[in-house]
Design a protein around this motif. Structure first.
Motif, PDB file in Angstrom:
ATOM      1  N   ASN A 177      52.832  47.808  76.959  1.00  0.00           N
ATOM      2  CA  ASN A 177      53.243  46.498  76.787  1.00  0.00           C
ATOM      3  C   ASN A 177      52.782  45.477  78.184  1.00  0.00           C
ATOM      4  N   VAL A 178      52.988  46.326  79.204  1.00  0.00           N
ATOM      5  CA  VAL A 178      52.321  45.679  80.377  1.00  0.00           C
ATOM      6  C   VAL A 178      50.912  45.424  80.458  1.00  0.00           C
ATOM      7  N   LEU A 179      50.124  46.141  79.896  1.00  0.00           N
ATOM      8  CA  LEU A 179      48.833  46.032  79.555  1.00  0.00           C
ATOM      9  C   LEU A 179      48.561  44.774  78.537  1.00  0.00           C
ATOM     10  N   LYS A 180      49.387  44.625  77.552  1.00  0.00           N
ATOM     11  CA  LYS A 180      49.266  43.826  76.695  1.00  0.00           C
ATOM     12  C   LYS A 180      49.530  42.225  77.095  1.00  0.00           C
ATOM     13  N   ALA A 181      50.439  42.271  77.867  1.00  0.00           N
ATOM     14  CA  ALA A 181      50.765  40.777  78.501  1.00  0.00           C
ATOM     15  C   ALA A 181      49.578  40.553  79.510  1.00  0.00           C
ATOM     16  N   GLN A 182      49.099  41.510  80.187  1.00  0.00           N
ATOM     17  CA  GLN A 182      47.926  41.227  81.206  1.00  0.00           C
ATOM     18  C   GLN A 182      47.013  40.701  80.671  1.00  0.00           C
ATOM     19  N   GLY A 183      46.464  41.194  79.338  1.00  0.00           N
ATOM     20  CA  GLY A 183      45.352  40.920  78.559  1.00  0.00           C
ATOM     21  C   GLY A 183      45.461  39.799  77.750  1.00  0.00           C
ATOM     22  N   SER A 184      46.593  38.854  77.927  1.00  0.00           N
ATOM     23  CA  SER A 184      46.855  37.965  76.929  1.00  0.00           C
ATOM     24  C   SER A 184      46.395  36.693  77.319  1.00  0.00           C
ATOM     25  N   ILE A 185      46.676  35.589  76.312  1.00  0.00           N
ATOM     26  CA  ILE A 185      46.314  34.159  76.580  1.00  0.00           C
ATOM     27  C   ILE A 185      46.879  33.459  77.704  1.00  0.00           C
ATOM     28  N   LEU A 186      47.756  34.124  78.213  1.00  0.00           N
ATOM     29  CA  LEU A 186      48.498  33.307  79.280  1.00  0.00           C
ATOM     30  C   LEU A 186      47.694  33.175  80.569  1.00  0.00           C
ATOM     31  N   THR A 187      46.448  33.804  80.453  1.00  0.00           N
ATOM     32  CA  THR A 187      45.428  33.798  81.566  1.00  0.00           C
ATOM     33  C   THR A 187      44.710  32.255  81.606  1.00  0.00           C
ATOM     34  N   ASN A 188      45.053  31.717  80.373  1.00  0.00           N
ATOM     35  CA  ASN A 188      44.409  30.278  80.174  1.00  0.00           C
ATOM     36  C   ASN A 188      44.969  29.268  80.892  1.00  0.00           C
TER      37      ASN A 188
END
Ligand SMILES: *Cc1c(COP(=O)(O)O)cnc(C)c1O
Length: 405
Positions: free
Chosen positions: A31-42
């Motif tokens: 789940n930590v990995l999933k959040a880090q790799g998410s569209i929130l980076t945009n």
């Protein structure tokens, strides 16, 4: 870019097939990995929840507020800034906030810390770090047994008149009496800053004293024993200080916060509140003790341990410098890092020993028997008593039964 994904796969294979003993590393949850790799980076979100310099931040605000709430609950503090990009940046920002808080303008703020060679961190006043340029540092030493000595600290305070005492280590294997240290600070009317980067997970699990209860300001990384994404935090119970911390983070040192990482931090704080995490930290402490004791039985020279790490004197144990031992272990898939021992006569590039930590391997589910076997492999190989091939067979027999990354 195919090449990068091939490299990621190779790194995944390395992580799966190797035995990771670097005390500052760990494996995050899916789940930590999933959040880090998410569209929130945009999303750009300079500022703080409710006070952003960009539109479209309603959801980001909820995410950051959630991370702040989870962080405060986990460490039992009133205020948190979850934006620092790393532990080093959190320290830079904390120093800046303290300097403002103390209204020191015409001179450099003076910080009493432990030097790098005794287990401190580069940002605690090393000549190659920003810290020694912007602030004046003086240092306390550990005693001959490698322990914090309250008398040494008090003497250093009396002799140097620092504004702040900084307690925090990258390679200190013992527990720390923050309550006692805070009493000394109060007595001499100086502020206490704690950098709990290494032990944050142990603090979160309630398995050591919580420095947040005693220090004026606490910084940490989130990726070591806390097992979250790569990043930093700053916490305090002081309302005036949190305002200064916030402006030291943004706009003084950082621009847009990494909201994908902040989301991952929220998940990590939440995971660290659970009973499974307490069990995990207990297992880390057990495994570290078992590993250290195994080295004792093998007639090696090791420090004690009361946390997730210990120091192995490779010069005394095997006639090898830390660098030589690190390189030899790498040949058989065991990753460690060379580390200065208290009163080390080698340079930081060679050192006399290794820092060994069990947080990462415990996340992969290593058991007591395997930990002992691992110490035997390390010892026999560094003593030249078994061949490389035989050592690799031993390492593989352990890794093949561990959880996949
Ligand atoms: C790891 C560490 C840091 C720095 O963290 P980075 O995220 O690598 O910048 C700071 N202080 C201590 C005590 C550490 O161990």
């Amino acid at each position: 870019m195919v090449e990068i994904f091939e490299l990621i796969n190779r790194e995944r294979k390395r992580q799966n097939e190797g035995l990771e003993l670097i005390a500052s590393e760990n494996y995050v949850s899916k789940n930590v990995l999933k959040a880090q790799g998410s569209i929130l980076t945009n999303k750009y979100a300079e500022g703080y929840p409710g006070k952003r310099y960009y539109g479209g931040c309603e959801i980001i605000d909820e995410i950051e507020n959630l991370a702040i709430r989870e962080c405060c609950e986990l460490f039992n503090v009133k205020f948190a800034n979850v934006q620092p990009h790393s532990g080093s940046q959190a320290n830079a920002e904390a120093y800046r906030a303290l300097q403002k808080y103390l209204k020191i303008e015409k001179r450099k703020m003076k910080i009493l810390s432990c030097q790098l060679s005794d287990g401190g961190h580069l940002t605690h006043g090393s000549s190659v770090s920003f810290s020694s340029n912007l602030y004046e540092f003086c240092f306390y030493k550990l005693d001959d047994t490698g322990h914090i000595n309250m008398t040494y600290i008090e003497e250093a305070i009396v002799n140097n008149h620092p504004d702040v005492l900084l307690i925090g280590f990258s390679s200190y294997p013992y527990s720390i009496d923050f309550e006692e240290i805070s009493k000394i600070c109060k007595k001499h009317n100086i502020l206490l800053m704690v950098d709990m980067a290494h032990i944050a997970g142990i603090v979160a699990a309630g398995k050591c004293q919580n420095p947040c209860k005693y220090a004026d300001i606490v910084t940490s990384t989130t990726h070591k024993t806390l097992r979250g994404p790569r990043g930093g935090i700053i916490v305090t119970n002081n309302e005036e200080l949190i305002k200064l911390i916030n402006s030291a983070v943004f706009p003084y040192y950082q621009g847009g916060p990494l909201e994908h990482i902040i989301a991952a931090k929220a998940i990590c704080f939440n995971e660290a509140k659970r009973a499974e995490f307490k069990d995990y930290i207990e297992e880390v402490l057990n495994n570290t003790e078992i590993c250290k004791t195994a080295f004792d039985w093998l007639n090696c020279s090791v420090s004690g341990t009361e946390n997730h790490l210990f120091l192995l004197n490779t010069k005394k144990s095997f006639g090898l410098t830390g660098l030589e031992a690190q390189n030899k272990l790498e040949e058989i898939g065991i990753t460690t890092n060379k580390d200065m021992l208290p009163n080390d006569d080698e340079s930081p590039k060679t050192t006399s020993g290794l820092r060994i930590g069990l947080a990462a391997l415990t996340s992969r589910g290593i058991n007591a028997k395997q930990v002992q076997f691992l110490a035997v492999i390390i010892c026999n190989y560094l003593r030249g008593q078994i061949s490389k091939e035989k050592a690799i067979v031993g390492v593989t027999s352990i890794t093949s039964s561990l959880k996949e990354i």
